[in-house]
Each structure stands twice: as structure tokens, then as C-alpha cells.
Design an enzyme around this catalytic site. Structure first.
Site, PDB file in Angstrom:
ATOM      1  CG  ASP A  14      -4.853   3.285  -7.991  1.00 36.43           C
ATOM      2  OD1 ASP A  14      -5.066   2.873  -6.880  1.00 36.43           O
ATOM      3  OD2 ASP A  14      -4.256   2.839  -8.969  1.00 36.43           O
ATOM      4  CG  ASN A  62      -9.426  -3.630  -3.893  1.00 35.26           C
ATOM      5  OD1 ASN A  62     -10.284  -2.555  -4.136  1.00 35.26           O
ATOM      6  ND2 ASN A  62      -8.187  -3.689  -4.586  1.00 35.26           N
TER       7      ASN A  62
HETATM    8  C1  IPE Z   1      -8.739  -0.360  -8.232  1.00 38.50           C
HETATM    9  O1  IPE Z   1      -7.571   0.035  -7.603  1.00 38.50           O
HETATM   10  C2  IPE Z   1      -9.789  -0.394  -7.239  1.00 38.50           C
HETATM   11  C3  IPE Z   1     -10.106   0.881  -6.505  1.00 38.50           C
HETATM   12  C4  IPE Z   1      -9.826   1.874  -6.812  1.00 38.50           C
HETATM   13  C5  IPE Z   1     -11.091   0.534  -5.573  1.00 38.50           C
HETATM   14  P1  IPE Z   1      -6.463  -1.099  -7.492  1.00 38.50           P
HETATM   15  O2  IPE Z   1      -5.227  -0.286  -6.921  1.00 38.50           O
HETATM   16  O3  IPE Z   1      -6.975  -1.950  -6.777  1.00 38.50           O
HETATM   17  O4  IPE Z   1      -6.187  -1.609  -8.862  1.00 38.50           O
HETATM   18  P2  IPE Z   1      -4.757  -2.490  -9.590  1.00 38.50           P
HETATM   19  O5  IPE Z   1      -5.034  -3.810  -8.557  1.00 38.50           O
HETATM   20  O6  IPE Z   1      -3.657  -1.689  -9.194  1.00 38.50           O
HETATM   21  O7  IPE Z   1      -5.012  -2.585 -10.947  1.00 38.50           O
HETATM   22  C1  IPE Z   2      -6.932   3.046  -3.982  1.00 41.26           C
HETATM   23  O1  IPE Z   2      -5.718   3.067  -3.581  1.00 41.26           O
HETATM   24  C2  IPE Z   2      -7.898   2.556  -2.861  1.00 41.26           C
HETATM   25  C3  IPE Z   2      -8.366   1.157  -3.017  1.00 41.26           C
HETATM   26  C4  IPE Z   2      -8.061   0.437  -3.822  1.00 41.26           C
HETATM   27  C5  IPE Z   2      -9.280   0.783  -1.935  1.00 41.26           C
HETATM   28  P1  IPE Z   2      -4.831   1.943  -3.193  1.00 41.26           P
HETATM   29  O2  IPE Z   2      -4.963   1.208  -2.032  1.00 41.26           O
HETATM   30  O3  IPE Z   2      -4.890   0.929  -4.462  1.00 41.26           O
HETATM   31  O4  IPE Z   2      -3.280   2.787  -3.567  1.00 41.26           O
HETATM   32  P2  IPE Z   2      -1.757   2.383  -4.170  1.00 41.26           P
HETATM   33  O5  IPE Z   2      -2.391   2.097  -5.697  1.00 41.26           O
HETATM   34  O6  IPE Z   2      -1.538   1.302  -3.588  1.00 41.26           O
HETATM   35  O7  IPE Z   2      -1.197   3.494  -4.160  1.00 41.26           O
HETATM   36 MG    MG Z   3      -3.958   1.113  -6.302  1.00 38.70          MG
END
Ligand code: IPE
Ligand code: IPE
Ligand code: MG
Length: 245
Positions: A14, A62
Site C-alpha cells: 500500500d 479496488n
Molecule cells: C489494499 O489497499 C489492496 C491492495 C494493496 C491491493 P487499499 O489501498 O485498496 O486499501 P484500503 O481501501 O485503503 O483499505
Molecule cells: C496500493 O497503493 C496499490 C493498489 C491498491 C493497487 P494505493 O493505490 O492504494 O496507494 P494509496 O493508498 O492511495 O497511497
Molecule cells: Mg491504498
């Protein structure tokens, strides 16, 4: 001192978007850097001789993101698999997935199937990507499969008998996407959030949790080593007392 290493590391990668924003870059650049970070971590895990690595690449939730971001993630995934298939084969990495991949576009499913086929003999390490994965969805799909194939054997009782034969829990595990893999012993989340975001809820029941504020594009093999050192210091009691171990 030699480290007591986990057998299976699961990671919630993340922080790509926030990392990009802090650099004044678009979110998809954060994801592109995230893929590079993942590649370095895969190599490092293999060098540590840790046999299983599961990376959360795209959650069931997602799908709620803006279309262009979903498309950018899908195209990164496809390009990654196509460019690394031969390297995985050469390095003995077996590629697997968990999650409801039926929801992914057909071309990505084809690339996934091809990568699994090419790498299926890999013995050094199993790399599992969680794609369109949600733990609750996985559990519901498992229950459906189980009901289609016959309920848990009555003889084993509701909670299972722990001393003889497979327990009801072990029977149920066979219907999860992770049936073939051991449970993760170390679960890492980068990006500073303290939540599981529907990741491996059943399997991580006894995982050691490690949260770091480091954003995923900056999670280097040195950062992984810090997590492994921390894991090594933890006492895993599984319900027993310290004296019993
Ligand atoms: C969790 O990250 C999913 C992945 C890393 C693929 P998110 O960024 O989607 O999680 P939330 O929504 O903040 O909990
Ligand atoms: C994790 O990074 C990757 C995926 C969820 C695919 P994020 O896209 O959630 O990055 P933040 O949390 O917005 O910084
Ligand atoms: Mg995230």
C-alpha cells in the site's frame, strides 16, 4: 545471529498513490514504481530462501476505483507478467494467483494462465498474486464449492476433533483459493494504515503482523530485512504459555 525466518510472507503493498502525490506525479506513476519495488522484493525473498510470497496486487474492492486507474493497473500487470515469465522460469519461481480472476479481462486471464503454465515446475519459490481478491468473497466461494461437493463429514463434529484425522477446519481449508499453500506466518502492510482490508482473513489467524509507514515504492530489501528481524524476535505461542514452548 541467524534469523528465524517465516515460511510464507504475505504483503499488502500500500501507498503507491500517496507516494506519487508527494512527488508531484500521477497515481499511475506510483503504481509503475510499485511494480519495480515488487520485483526487488520477490528477488530478495527468493535469496532469503523463503518458499512462499503472497502479494496483494488488486483487491475485490479496488474495482470501485476510477476506470482509468483500473486500466493502468491491468496493463501494468499484463506487461509485468509478459516481461518476467522467462526470468521466473529461469529462477525456479512458480507463479500462482488467488482471488476471483473470472472478473479480470480475458486478455489478462490468458496471460495469467500462460504464466502459470510456463512456471509450474518452479521449485525455488511460489509467488502468489492476490488479484480481484477479497477474503470474504473467497470464504463465500469456498462455502458454495463445499456445498456443491458435499458437506463436512458428520463424524468429525462441528468443531472437529483435534487429535485424530482431519478436522473440520482442515477440510474447509481445502476449498479456499489458498488450499495448496501454508498459512502466512508474517503479514506486512506498508503505507502506514493499520488494517487488513479484507486480506487473508482466515489464513492470517495466527500471522505475525508488521506495519510500516514506508510507502510501497520505497519498501526496499533493507526494509524487508527489518521486518524479518522483527519477526525473528517475536515469540509465537499459539495459545500456550511461554513456559510450554
Ligand atoms: C489494499 O489497499 C489492496 C491492495 C494493496 C491491493 P487499499 O489501498 O485498496 O486499501 P484500503 O481501501 O485503503 O483499505
Ligand atoms: C496500493 O497503493 C496499490 C493498489 C491498491 C493497487 P494505493 O493505490 O492504494 O496507494 P494509496 O493508498 O492511495 O497511497
Ligand atoms: Mg491504498
Amino acid at each position: 545471529m541467524p534469523l528465524n525466518l517465516p515460511t510464507h510472507i504475505a504483503i499488502i503493498m500500500d501507498g503507491n498513490g500517496r507516494w506519487a502525490k508527494a512527488q508531484g506525479l500521477p497515481r499511475h506513476e506510483g503504481h509503475a514504481r510499485g511494480v519495480e519495488a515488487a520485483e526487488e522484493i520477490i528477488t530478495a525473498v527468493r535469496e532469503w530462501k523463503i518458499p512462499y510470497l503472497t502479494l496483494y496486487a488488486f483487491s475485490d474492492e479496488n474495482w470501485r476505483r476510477p476506470r482509468p486507474e483500473i486500466e493502468a493497473l491491468m496493463s501494468l500487470l499484463k506487461a509485468y507478467l509478459l516481461s518476467k515469465q522467462q526470468k521466473m522460469l529461469k529462477n525456479g519461481i512458480r507463479f500462482e494467483t488467488i482471488g476471483d480472476i473470472a472478473k479480470l479481462p480475458q486478455d489478462i486471464r490468458d496471460t495469467i494462465a500462460e504464466t502459470k503454465e510456463i512456471t509450474k515446475g518452479g521449485k525455488a519459490m511460489t509467488l502468489v498474486l492476490a488479484l480481484s481478491y477479497g477474503a470474504r468473497d473467497e470464504i463465500v466461494r469456498a462455502v458454495r464449492k463445499m456445498m456443491d461437493q458435499g458437506p463436512l463429514r458428520q463424524a468429525q463434529g462441528a468443531a472437529g476433533t483435534r487429535d485424530q484425522g482431519p478436522t473440520a477446519e482442515e477440510e474447509f481449508k481445502k476449498y479456499l483459493d489458498t488450499a495448496e499453500f501454508p498459512d502466512p506466518d508474517l503479514l506486512i502492510r506498508t503505507g502506514g494504515e493499520f488494517r487488513l482490508s479484507n486480506y487473508l482473513l482466515w489464513q492470517a489467524a495466527y500471522a505475525e503482523l508488521y506495519f510500516t509507514p514506508v510507502m510501497w515504492p520505497e519498501f526496499t530489501p533493507d526494509e524487508l530485512e527489518k521486518a524479518l528481524e522483527e519477526f525473528s524476535r517475536r515469540e509465537r505461542r499459539f495459545g500456550k504459555t511461554s513456559e510450554q514452548l
